[in-house]
Write a protein that holds these residues in place. Structure first.
Motif, PDB file in Angstrom:
ATOM      1  N   ASN A 200       0.850  -1.195   0.000  1.00 19.73           N
ATOM      2  CA  ASN A 200       0.000   0.000   0.000  1.00 19.73           C
ATOM      3  C   ASN A 200       0.881   1.240   0.000  1.00 19.73           C
ATOM      4  N   VAL A 201       0.824   2.013  -1.077  1.00 21.00           N
ATOM      5  CA  VAL A 201       1.710   3.170  -1.213  1.00 21.00           C
ATOM      6  C   VAL A 201       0.934   4.374  -1.728  1.00 21.00           C
ATOM      7  N   ARG A 202       1.494   5.544  -1.458  1.00 21.38           N
ATOM      8  CA  ARG A 202       0.952   6.818  -1.941  1.00 21.38           C
ATOM      9  C   ARG A 202       1.983   7.464  -2.855  1.00 21.38           C
ATOM     10  N   THR A 203       1.572   7.862  -4.025  1.00 20.33           N
ATOM     11  CA  THR A 203       2.496   8.492  -4.956  1.00 20.33           C
ATOM     12  C   THR A 203       2.897   9.865  -4.442  1.00 20.33           C
ATOM     13  N   VAL A 204       4.207  10.099  -4.375  1.00 21.12           N
ATOM     14  CA  VAL A 204       4.725  11.391  -3.934  1.00 21.12           C
ATOM     15  C   VAL A 204       5.381  12.127  -5.105  1.00 21.12           C
ATOM     16  N   TYR A 205       6.224  11.420  -5.866  1.00 20.89           N
ATOM     17  CA  TYR A 205       6.865  12.001  -7.048  1.00 20.89           C
ATOM     18  C   TYR A 205       6.769  11.015  -8.204  1.00 20.89           C
ATOM     19  N   ARG A 206       6.537  11.543  -9.399  1.00 21.92           N
ATOM     20  CA  ARG A 206       6.622  10.739 -10.619  1.00 21.92           C
ATOM     21  C   ARG A 206       7.276  11.627 -11.658  1.00 21.92           C
ATOM     22  N   ILE A 207       8.509  11.297 -12.027  1.00 19.98           N
ATOM     23  CA  ILE A 207       9.363  12.215 -12.769  1.00 19.98           C
ATOM     24  C   ILE A 207       9.749  11.621 -14.128  1.00 19.98           C
ATOM     25  N   ASN A 208       9.543  12.404 -15.186  1.00 20.20           N
ATOM     26  CA  ASN A 208      10.043  12.083 -16.526  1.00 20.20           C
ATOM     27  C   ASN A 208      11.391  12.783 -16.672  1.00 20.20           C
ATOM     28  N   VAL A 209      12.462  12.055 -16.476  1.00 20.30           N
ATOM     29  CA  VAL A 209      13.793  12.649 -16.466  1.00 20.30           C
ATOM     30  C   VAL A 209      14.231  12.947 -17.895  1.00 20.30           C
ATOM     31  N   GLY A 210      14.607  14.194 -18.127  1.00 20.23           N
ATOM     32  CA  GLY A 210      15.101  14.596 -19.430  1.00 20.23           C
ATOM     33  C   GLY A 210      14.034  14.918 -20.442  1.00 20.23           C
ATOM     34  N   GLY A 211      12.781  14.903 -20.047  1.00 19.18           N
ATOM     35  CA  GLY A 211      11.700  15.165 -20.992  1.00 19.18           C
ATOM     36  C   GLY A 211      10.687  16.151 -20.457  1.00 19.18           C
ATOM     37  N   ASP A 212       9.661  16.399 -21.258  1.00 19.02           N
ATOM     38  CA  ASP A 212       8.593  17.312 -20.871  1.00 19.02           C
ATOM     39  C   ASP A 212       7.562  16.586 -20.013  1.00 19.02           C
ATOM     40  N   GLU A 213       6.561  17.345 -19.582  1.00 18.70           N
ATOM     41  CA  GLU A 213       5.462  16.745 -18.830  1.00 18.70           C
ATOM     42  C   GLU A 213       4.752  15.702 -19.678  1.00 18.70           C
ATOM     43  N   VAL A 214       4.446  14.574 -19.068  1.00 22.38           N
ATOM     44  CA  VAL A 214       3.618  13.550 -19.710  1.00 22.38           C
ATOM     45  C   VAL A 214       2.237  13.620 -19.075  1.00 22.38           C
ATOM     46  N   THR A 215       1.232  13.884 -19.866  1.00 23.28           N
ATOM     47  CA  THR A 215      -0.126  14.041 -19.342  1.00 23.28           C
ATOM     48  C   THR A 215      -0.824  12.696 -19.273  1.00 23.28           C
ATOM     49  N   PRO A 216      -1.930  12.600 -18.534  1.00 17.77           N
ATOM     50  CA  PRO A 216      -2.667  11.332 -18.453  1.00 17.77           C
ATOM     51  C   PRO A 216      -3.087  10.776 -19.808  1.00 17.77           C
ATOM     52  N   ALA A 217      -3.298  11.644 -20.780  1.00 13.49           N
ATOM     53  CA  ALA A 217      -3.715  11.178 -22.107  1.00 13.49           C
ATOM     54  C   ALA A 217      -2.627  10.360 -22.794  1.00 13.49           C
ATOM     55  N   ASP A 218      -1.379  10.536 -22.372  1.00 13.00           N
ATOM     56  CA  ASP A 218      -0.260   9.842 -23.008  1.00 13.00           C
ATOM     57  C   ASP A 218       0.294   8.708 -22.149  1.00 13.00           C
ATOM     58  N   ASP A 219      -0.479   8.258 -21.188  1.00 11.66           N
ATOM     59  CA  ASP A 219      -0.029   7.201 -20.284  1.00 11.66           C
ATOM     60  C   ASP A 219      -1.093   6.119 -20.242  1.00 11.66           C
ATOM     61  N   SER A 220      -0.658   4.867 -20.308  1.00  8.25           N
ATOM     62  CA  SER A 220      -1.602   3.746 -20.372  1.00  8.25           C
ATOM     63  C   SER A 220      -2.474   3.631 -19.135  1.00  8.25           C
ATOM     64  N   LEU A 221      -2.013   4.178 -18.009  1.00 11.37           N
ATOM     65  CA  LEU A 221      -2.782   4.145 -16.763  1.00 11.37           C
ATOM     66  C   LEU A 221      -3.198   5.543 -16.324  1.00 11.37           C
ATOM     67  N   TRP A 222      -3.183   6.484 -17.246  1.00  9.44           N
ATOM     68  CA  TRP A 222      -3.635   7.865 -17.019  1.00  9.44           C
ATOM     69  C   TRP A 222      -2.871   8.558 -15.885  1.00  9.44           C
ATOM     70  N   ARG A 223      -1.545   8.362 -15.879  1.00 15.04           N
ATOM     71  CA  ARG A 223      -0.707   9.009 -14.873  1.00 15.04           C
ATOM     72  C   ARG A 223      -0.095  10.283 -15.432  1.00 15.04           C
ATOM     73  N   SER A 224       0.303  11.178 -14.534  1.00 10.93           N
ATOM     74  CA  SER A 224       1.041  12.385 -14.895  1.00 10.93           C
ATOM     75  C   SER A 224       2.503  12.211 -14.517  1.00 10.93           C
ATOM     76  N   TRP A 225       3.418  12.604 -15.414  1.00 10.66           N
ATOM     77  CA  TRP A 225       4.858  12.559 -15.161  1.00 10.66           C
ATOM     78  C   TRP A 225       5.389  13.975 -15.304  1.00 10.66           C
ATOM     79  N   ASP A 226       6.105  14.458 -14.298  1.00  6.25           N
ATOM     80  CA  ASP A 226       6.600  15.828 -14.293  1.00  6.25           C
ATOM     81  C   ASP A 226       8.043  15.904 -14.769  1.00  6.25           C
ATOM     82  N   PRO A 227       8.448  17.012 -15.371  1.00  9.27           N
ATOM     83  CA  PRO A 227       9.862  17.201 -15.739  1.00  9.27           C
ATOM     84  C   PRO A 227      10.739  17.217 -14.493  1.00  9.27           C
TER      85      PRO A 227
END
Length: 816
Positions: A200-227
């Protein structure tokens, strides 16, 4: 498109700093073909269905699979904004303490649970809401409040292991406040997505290293990835590299869901280069984390950097205490490029609550490179509340729950015996789950201990030290997480208070902790027959219901290492440091000579030297101890290597022949730690300085010992005391055991160094040892005193959380 804030991910400000860790890749169980066969997308406070990023959010007022308590109201935004989705224009408000949503047909397995919050303008000021959120007894959010200053929705995301057909989520307003929610998502993820060590975990950071923001529309599980730009310490130390459109060579179906394709097609790449006249050989990212919680850290890699397979490999660092070689072709056996892979680590931050992750080059060749594609940090939020019971309205599920529990117990027994058989006859695998604790840690895994073969964890030792489990529960308030003060190779450690008011430290074994029955039995055996002022004392143990619990007196001042490296602890003056070393030496001398047959500690290090309220030193943690040679004809004990990297006796490491002089070598490393206030191994330093023992001996032999002294001790150390102290350390660190002194000789020399520090003398001792304005002393009034340990002062010792921070154990690398 609306930018969603995953709460805790968008932390403003500059890069932050952190503390500590441990080992390698966890290969997750492969899943069958995955489909979100059980899913709930709920538009709260509405009867309308709204399509949002390829998902259909059904109005909770019209859904036949959702029910909620009647004590609630729906609310509509008074100023609908085109900048956010329509799911954020309504909300469900709860004012009753027992308010809840109930979702039917949830399915069993790991689920993503997302809670959407947006305090839109309305008749109720949603930003004033303060509330808790829990799921079947597991607290997800405590005293949660959405800031009124946010202009974007806040999304709290969790991965929860759900094994019930009904999913009940509670919203509990605090005081006279209320609770609200705009939208809710619950859906199943592939098997093996989250390791069993962190269910059981809570998401704190999800980072796209070296790239732009990844929006939920571009993720198979509708996640957001930050630069990663807000978290990198030195932006110029690496450059962004993108390979959009590159075909990825997935090795199994699970990997397709672990990260977005865009994450694997971008990276930060560093190479040997000069920037502004400075050579960068490491790139570091820093993150703020909850200092009181463990975290699952997942690091993503995909090699499109190498000019050809097997040409680029590099190091991954966590802070300065752990290094993992990233070599996908050698270690993982890949034959082609662009293969996504990941490493999982369990992390326990130190008191500063900061996490540092680095990539670094193996050498200074201009052809060397290192890269990182993505990373995730997820806070482990505990286990299900065993005291949770369904409410009266849930009574129709009681039979089902009882059946599930009974079935689970049966399965656990079957799997437990199977696991014992497997663990007994298999070699430790490099795919076991790593663990990162406040100091370099042991390598964790799923290995079960012998406790599973006994009615209780240990046979009856008849020591008169048995403490009932009920008393342990009372002292720790049923292992309340608020009383957790540390974790180590054996398990978690809790602060406790017995019924008579005695403060205690309670060390509780946990599955997969890396240490178990043998360590538990060894510590009991050793501590039950020794008693000395400078050794920690055991108050008792508990071995009920498959528990393995050790109870010590509580040590008020923590560990020696805490005071050397942790700025939150008081600074130790040189005289205090000498007295602490002398106390530890007395304890070790008693172990070696004061007990029939002698005991070799085998894991001497600064975390295992504890300080009581008066800064009296006590040696702790006897889980790896060994009984010395049984008679004078024996010179050593043959045994597999165990201990801590950086403190190993090289002779023991090469020959697997353990002697008392092995403890002497480790103690020599501690002496240098005390003098220099730096770790025994620091991989981020230049190669010649990385190993403290090697570097320290070189400086001592070259007459440069004053160059390595802890800067905070400037002007405190009498140069004659320093010279003597250096001689002691050098003798302890001789490569051959026969060249090292006994602990009694070490003790006498340290007492002499203390006398040199304290006594006012009139002329030089060592010729050139004191120069310039330094004090000049003579030996006229100083004599070597016999060790006070000869009296074998025996009294109760105490323990503290410092003893439970542990370094990387060799028990998994070199089985006993």
């Amino acid at each position: 498109m609306t930018k969603l804030l995953i709460h805790g991910v968008h932390v403003p400000g500059s890069a932050l700093f952190f503390i500590s860790l441990q080992y390698p890749l966890l290969l997750l169980t492969l899943s069958p073909a995955y489909a979100t066969q059980t899913k709930h997308f709920i538009n709260c406070g509405s009867s309308n269905s709204i399509n949002y990023v390829t998902r259909n959010f059904v109005g909770d007022a019209s859904s036949d699979s959702v029910s909620f308590t009647k004590q609630n109201t729906s609310i509509l935004s008074s100023n609908e904004s085109s900048s956010v989705s329509a799911i954020y224009n309504t909300a469900r408000i709860f004012r009753s303490p027992s308010s809840r949503y109930v979702l039917d047909r949830t399915g069993k397995g790991t689920h993503i649970v997302r809670l959407h919050f947006f305090p839109f303008a309305s008749t109720s000021n949603l930003s004033e809401a303060v509330f808790n959120v829990s799921v079947n007894g597991l607290t997800l959010l405590s005293t949660f409040q959405v800031p009124s200053t946010t202009n974007s929705p806040v999304v709290e995301e969790f991965f929860l292991s759900i094994n019930r057909t009904k999913f009940v989520i509670y919203f509990s307003p605090q005081g006279s406040s209320f609770a609200f929610i705009n939208a809710l998502e619950v859906f199943l993820v592939p098997d093996g997505f989250i390791p069993d060590s962190a269910p059981n975990v809570r998401t704190v950071y999800r980072i796209n290293v070296g790239g732009d923001e990844v929006t939920p529309a571009d993720d198979s599980l509708w996640r957001s990835w930050d630069p990663d730009d807000n978290y990198i310490d030195v932006p110029n130390a690496a450059q962004n590299s993108t390979h959009y459109g590159r075909v990825l060579n997935y090795q199994d179906d699970l990997d397709k869901y672990l990260a977005s394709e865009q994450v694997y097609q971008t990276a930060k790449v560093m190479s040997v280069n000069f920037t502004n006249g400075k050579l960068y050989r490491n790139t570091t990212w820093s993150f703020k984390a909850n200092a009181n919680a463990r975290h699952l850290v997942r690091v993503h890699f995909c090699d499109f950097i190498s000019p050809s397979p097997n040409t680029v490999h590099f190091n991954l660092y966590f802070y300065r205490n752990f290094t993992e070689l990233i070599d996908p072709y050698g270690k993982n056996g890949f034959r082609v490029q662009a293969v996504p892979f990941h490493y999982d680590f369990l992390v326990k931050p130190g008191s500063s609550g900061l996490v540092k992750i680095s990539i670094g080059l193996l050498n200074a060749s201009i052809y060397q490179q290192a890269y990182l594609n993505g990373l995730e940090i997820m806070e482990i939020i505990g286990s299900w509340d065993s005291n949770y019971m369904p409410s009266e309205k849930d009574n129709h599920n009681v039979g089902l729950i009882i059946a599930l529990v009974s079935g689970s117990i049966t399965l656990l027994c079957i799997f437990g015996f199977a696991a014992i058989f497997v663990c007994k006859y298999r070699k430790p695998k490099k795919t076991d789950m790593p663990v990162w604790t406040p100091l370099p840690a042991f390598r964790g895994g799923s290995k079960l201990t012998e406790q599973t073969t006994h009615g209780s964890a240990v046979p009856n030792f008849h020591l008169g030290l048995n403490i009932p489990l009920a008393e342990v529960h009372f002292s720790t308030n049923y292992f309340n997480e608020k009383l957790l003060i540390g974790s180590g190779g054996f398990g978690n450690v809790y602060r406790g208070t017995l019924r008579d008011g005695t403060k205690v430290a309670v060390k509780r074994s946990q599955p997969g902790s890396g240490q178990g029955f043998s360590e538990f039995q060894t510590e009991l055996t050793v501590l039950s027959k020794i008693r000395h002022r400078h050794l920690v004392s055991l108050i008792g143990y508990c071995a009920e219901r498959l528990e393995m619990i050790l109870v010590y007196e509580f040590m008020e001042k923590g560990s020696l290492r805490d005071h050397l490296y942790n700025s939150d602890f008081p600074f130790l003056a040189w005289k205090q440091r000498l007295e602490i070393c002398i106390g530890a030496a007395r304890g070790l001398n008693y172990l070696h000579k004061g007990v029939a047959g002698g005991i070799i500690h085998r894991d001497i290090k600064s975390t295992n030297i504890l300080l009581d309220e008066n800064y009296v030193a006590k040696v702790a943690d006897f889980g790896l101890s060994k009984l010395g040679p049984l008679d004078q004809s024996q010179t050593h004990v043959s045994t597999a290597v165990k201990g801590t990297f950086g403190y190993f006796d090289p002779e023991y490491f090469m020959t697997q022949q353990l002697t008392e002089k092995s403890d002497v070598y480790s103690f020599g490393v501690v002496l240098l730690e005390v003098l220099c206030a730096r770790p025994s191994i620091d991989p981020l330093l230049p190669r010649e300085q990385a190993n403290l023992a090697e570097w320290g001996i070189t400086c001592i032999k070259n007459g440069n010992i004053d160059k390595i002294v802890d800067p905070v001790l400037a002007g405190q150390i009498n140069p004659n005391s320093l010279r003597k102290y250096g001689e002691v350390a050098e003798k302890c660190l001789q490569e051959e055991g026969k060249e090292r002194p006994s602990m009694r000789d070490v003790l006498l020399d340290l007492e002499f160094a203390l006398q040199l520090q304290q006594t006012a003398l009139k002329r030089k001792i060592y010729g050139d040892s004191a120069t310039g304005s330094s004090p000049v002393f003579t030996l006229s009034n100083v004599r070597k005193l016999p060790s006070s340990s000869a009296a074998m002062i025996e009294e109760e010792g105490v323990a503290t959380e410092g003893m439970y921070s542990c370094e990387m154990s060799m028990s998994e690398v070199f089985p006993r």
